[in-house]
Design an enzyme around this catalytic site. Structure first.
Site, PDB file in Angstrom:
ATOM      1  N   LYS A 205       0.833  -1.217   0.000  1.00 11.14           N
ATOM      2  CA  LYS A 205       0.000   0.000   0.000  1.00 11.14           C
ATOM      3  C   LYS A 205       0.863   1.260   0.000  1.00 11.14           C
ATOM      4  O   LYS A 205       0.640   2.168  -0.784  1.00 11.14           O
ATOM      5  CB  LYS A 205      -0.912   0.057   1.240  1.00 11.14           C
ATOM      6  CG  LYS A 205      -1.994  -0.974   1.311  1.00 11.14           C
ATOM      7  CD  LYS A 205      -2.958  -0.683   2.453  1.00 11.14           C
ATOM      8  CE  LYS A 205      -2.326  -0.723   3.838  1.00 11.14           C
ATOM      9  NZ  LYS A 205      -1.875  -2.050   4.283  1.00 11.14           N
TER      10      LYS A 205
ATOM     11  N   ARG B  72      -9.911   1.328   8.333  1.00 11.31           N
ATOM     12  CA  ARG B  72      -9.571  -0.066   8.612  1.00 11.31           C
ATOM     13  C   ARG B  72     -10.694  -0.776   9.361  1.00 11.31           C
ATOM     14  O   ARG B  72     -10.568  -1.960   9.655  1.00 11.31           O
ATOM     15  CB  ARG B  72      -8.308  -0.116   9.465  1.00 11.31           C
ATOM     16  CG  ARG B  72      -7.021  -0.364   8.660  1.00 11.31           C
ATOM     17  CD  ARG B  72      -5.910  -0.297   9.651  1.00 11.31           C
ATOM     18  NE  ARG B  72      -4.721  -1.004   9.347  1.00 11.31           N
ATOM     19  CZ  ARG B  72      -3.632  -0.433   8.840  1.00 11.31           C
ATOM     20  NH1 ARG B  72      -3.645   0.814   8.473  1.00 11.31           N
ATOM     21  NH2 ARG B  72      -2.533  -1.140   8.695  1.00 11.31           N
TER      22      ARG B  72
ATOM     23  N   ARG C 118      12.263  -9.881   6.507  1.00 12.24           N
ATOM     24  CA  ARG C 118      12.845  -8.534   6.466  1.00 12.24           C
ATOM     25  C   ARG C 118      13.742  -8.290   7.685  1.00 12.24           C
ATOM     26  O   ARG C 118      13.402  -8.651   8.806  1.00 12.24           O
ATOM     27  CB  ARG C 118      11.707  -7.497   6.439  1.00 12.24           C
ATOM     28  CG  ARG C 118      12.216  -6.080   6.360  1.00 12.24           C
ATOM     29  CD  ARG C 118      11.190  -5.141   5.830  1.00 12.24           C
ATOM     30  NE  ARG C 118      10.032  -4.997   6.708  1.00 12.24           N
ATOM     31  CZ  ARG C 118       9.013  -4.189   6.443  1.00 12.24           C
ATOM     32  NH1 ARG C 118       9.009  -3.490   5.334  1.00 12.24           N
ATOM     33  NH2 ARG C 118       8.006  -4.102   7.276  1.00 12.24           N
TER      34      ARG C 118
ATOM     35  N   ARG D  79      12.284  -6.061  13.080  1.00 19.84           N
ATOM     36  CA  ARG D  79      11.322  -5.182  13.755  1.00 19.84           C
ATOM     37  C   ARG D  79      10.263  -6.020  14.458  1.00 19.84           C
ATOM     38  O   ARG D  79       9.861  -7.059  13.955  1.00 19.84           O
ATOM     39  CB  ARG D  79      10.613  -4.303  12.710  1.00 19.84           C
ATOM     40  CG  ARG D  79      11.362  -3.048  12.369  1.00 19.84           C
ATOM     41  CD  ARG D  79      10.756  -2.312  11.218  1.00 19.84           C
ATOM     42  NE  ARG D  79       9.299  -2.385  11.136  1.00 19.84           N
ATOM     43  CZ  ARG D  79       8.591  -1.803  10.180  1.00 19.84           C
ATOM     44  NH1 ARG D  79       9.189  -1.107   9.246  1.00 19.84           N
ATOM     45  NH2 ARG D  79       7.286  -1.901  10.142  1.00 19.84           N
TER      46      ARG D  79
ATOM     47  N   ARG E 157      -1.566  -9.536  12.640  1.00 23.22           N
ATOM     48  CA  ARG E 157      -2.035  -8.415  11.812  1.00 23.22           C
ATOM     49  C   ARG E 157      -2.964  -8.909  10.708  1.00 23.22           C
ATOM     50  O   ARG E 157      -3.936  -8.238  10.364  1.00 23.22           O
ATOM     51  CB  ARG E 157      -0.837  -7.646  11.229  1.00 23.22           C
ATOM     52  CG  ARG E 157      -0.078  -6.869  12.303  1.00 23.22           C
ATOM     53  CD  ARG E 157       1.225  -6.314  11.797  1.00 23.22           C
ATOM     54  NE  ARG E 157       1.019  -5.235  10.851  1.00 23.22           N
ATOM     55  CZ  ARG E 157       1.982  -4.778  10.043  1.00 23.22           C
ATOM     56  NH1 ARG E 157       3.176  -5.317  10.065  1.00 23.22           N
ATOM     57  NH2 ARG E 157       1.734  -3.791   9.218  1.00 23.22           N
TER      58      ARG E 157
HETATM   59  P1  AMP Z   1       0.565   0.427   8.691  1.00 16.88           P
HETATM   60  O1  AMP Z   1       1.864   1.131   8.522  1.00 16.88           O
HETATM   61  O2  AMP Z   1      -0.532   1.030   7.849  1.00 16.88           O
HETATM   62  O3  AMP Z   1       0.672  -1.068   8.509  1.00 16.88           O
HETATM   63  O4  AMP Z   1       0.109   0.657  10.201  1.00 16.88           O
HETATM   64  C1  AMP Z   1       0.904   0.246  11.286  1.00 16.88           C
HETATM   65  C2  AMP Z   1       0.052   0.115  12.532  1.00 16.88           C
HETATM   66  O5  AMP Z   1      -0.541   1.382  12.856  1.00 16.88           O
HETATM   67  C3  AMP Z   1      -1.116  -0.843  12.414  1.00 16.88           C
HETATM   68  O6  AMP Z   1      -0.740  -2.182  12.666  1.00 16.88           O
HETATM   69  C4  AMP Z   1      -2.056  -0.295  13.486  1.00 16.88           C
HETATM   70  O7  AMP Z   1      -1.625  -0.664  14.781  1.00 16.88           O
HETATM   71  C5  AMP Z   1      -1.858   1.202  13.357  1.00 16.88           C
HETATM   72  N1  AMP Z   1      -2.815   1.804  12.383  1.00 16.88           N
HETATM   73  C6  AMP Z   1      -2.533   2.404  11.192  1.00 16.88           C
HETATM   74  N2  AMP Z   1      -3.641   2.852  10.588  1.00 16.88           N
HETATM   75  C7  AMP Z   1      -4.675   2.528  11.415  1.00 16.88           C
HETATM   76  C8  AMP Z   1      -6.087   2.706  11.348  1.00 16.88           C
HETATM   77  N3  AMP Z   1      -6.689   3.292  10.283  1.00 16.88           N
HETATM   78  N4  AMP Z   1      -6.823   2.252  12.399  1.00 16.88           N
HETATM   79  C9  AMP Z   1      -6.254   1.677  13.464  1.00 16.88           C
HETATM   80  N5  AMP Z   1      -4.935   1.445  13.585  1.00 16.88           N
HETATM   81  C10 AMP Z   1      -4.143   1.879  12.574  1.00 16.88           C
END
Ligand code: AMP
Length: 218
Positions: free
Chosen positions: A13, A88, A127, A160, A171
């Site tokens: 994404k 989300r 990774r 990480r 996730r």
């Molecule tokens: P990402 O980089 O988009 O994979 O986001 C990393 C982490 O941030 C996710 O695993 C969630 O813990 C949190 N996060 C990001 N966007 C959202 C969202 N729209 N709603 C809730 N948690 C989020």
């Protein structure tokens, strides 16, 4: 142009949103990046969000929604944007629909990036990051020359927390239960287009651009 990118962890994404943002001159609004910035700056929101993020869980809707609403009000978002990783949950999608109504936005496109789950888990859990310079490796596709040591600065590599296989699986579980219902939600509204995200960055990008051009120009 208003775009929403939805997809499981590791679907690319962020990579795709960056390319699209440059091509169409619209800001990329990535809630994950915004939250990581809050964590780095140790803000009140960052302190609250960190525990959820480390476990691979979603940060509570109320926190993410108010952060996003504030961001949408900024000037650079007035002509368009690409949302990366938001909404989300159905509650976030409902809040976004209300916000769009308030902003008189009636045209937007949701793009779902679809991937093979087991392939992604293999790729993400391979990774590694250099503990000194931050260079990113992949034990499967771009391994370091010497085991577990950075090619550039000889420092040890680490994994990480959110790249650990157990966290990635968590996730995915969260994605399937909380986010996947949005596929149906937006399909019913006639807003969703699905693109296969199992190819190369260029192939995926071409497919996304074709979908965007058709929706907005064709
Ligand atoms: P990402 O980089 O988009 O994979 O986001 C990393 C982490 O941030 C996710 O695993 C969630 O813990 C949190 N996060 C990001 N966007 C959202 C969202 N729209 N709603 C809730 N948690 C989020």
């Amino acid at each position: 142009m208003r775009l929403l990118l939805i997809g499981p962890p590791g679907a690319g994404k962020g990579t795709q949103a960056t390319i699209i943002s440059k091509k169409y001159g619209i800001p990329q609004i990535a809630t994950g990046d915004m939250l990581r910035e809050e964590v780095k700056n140790k803000t009140e929101l960052g302190m609250k969000a960190k525990a959820y993020m480390d476990k691979g869980e979603l940060v509570p809707d109320s926190l993410v929604i108010s952060m996003l609403e504030k961001r949408l009000k900024e000037k650079d978002a007035s002509k368009g944007f690409i949302l990366d990783g938001f909404p989300r949950t159905v509650a976030q999608a409902d809040a976004l629909a209300d916000k769009f109504k308030e902003m008189h936005i009636d045209k937007f496109l949701v793009i779902e990036l679809k991937v093979d789950e087991e392939n992604i888990i293999k790729r993400l859990s391979a990774r590694r990051v250099c503990s000194s310079c931050g260079k990113i490796y992949n034990l499967l596709t771009e391994p370091p020359k010497k085991d577990n040591v950075c090619d550039d600065c000889n420092a040890p590599l680490y994994q990480r927390d959110d790249d650990k296989e157990s966290t990635i699986r968590e996730r995915f579980k969260v994605y399937n239960s909380k986010t996947a219902p949005l596929i149906d939600y937006y399909t019913k509204k006639g807003m969703l287009k699905t693109v296969s995200a199992d190819g190369s960055i260029e192939e995926i990008n071409k497919a996304i651009i074709a979908v965007i051009d058709k929706a907005f120009n064709g």
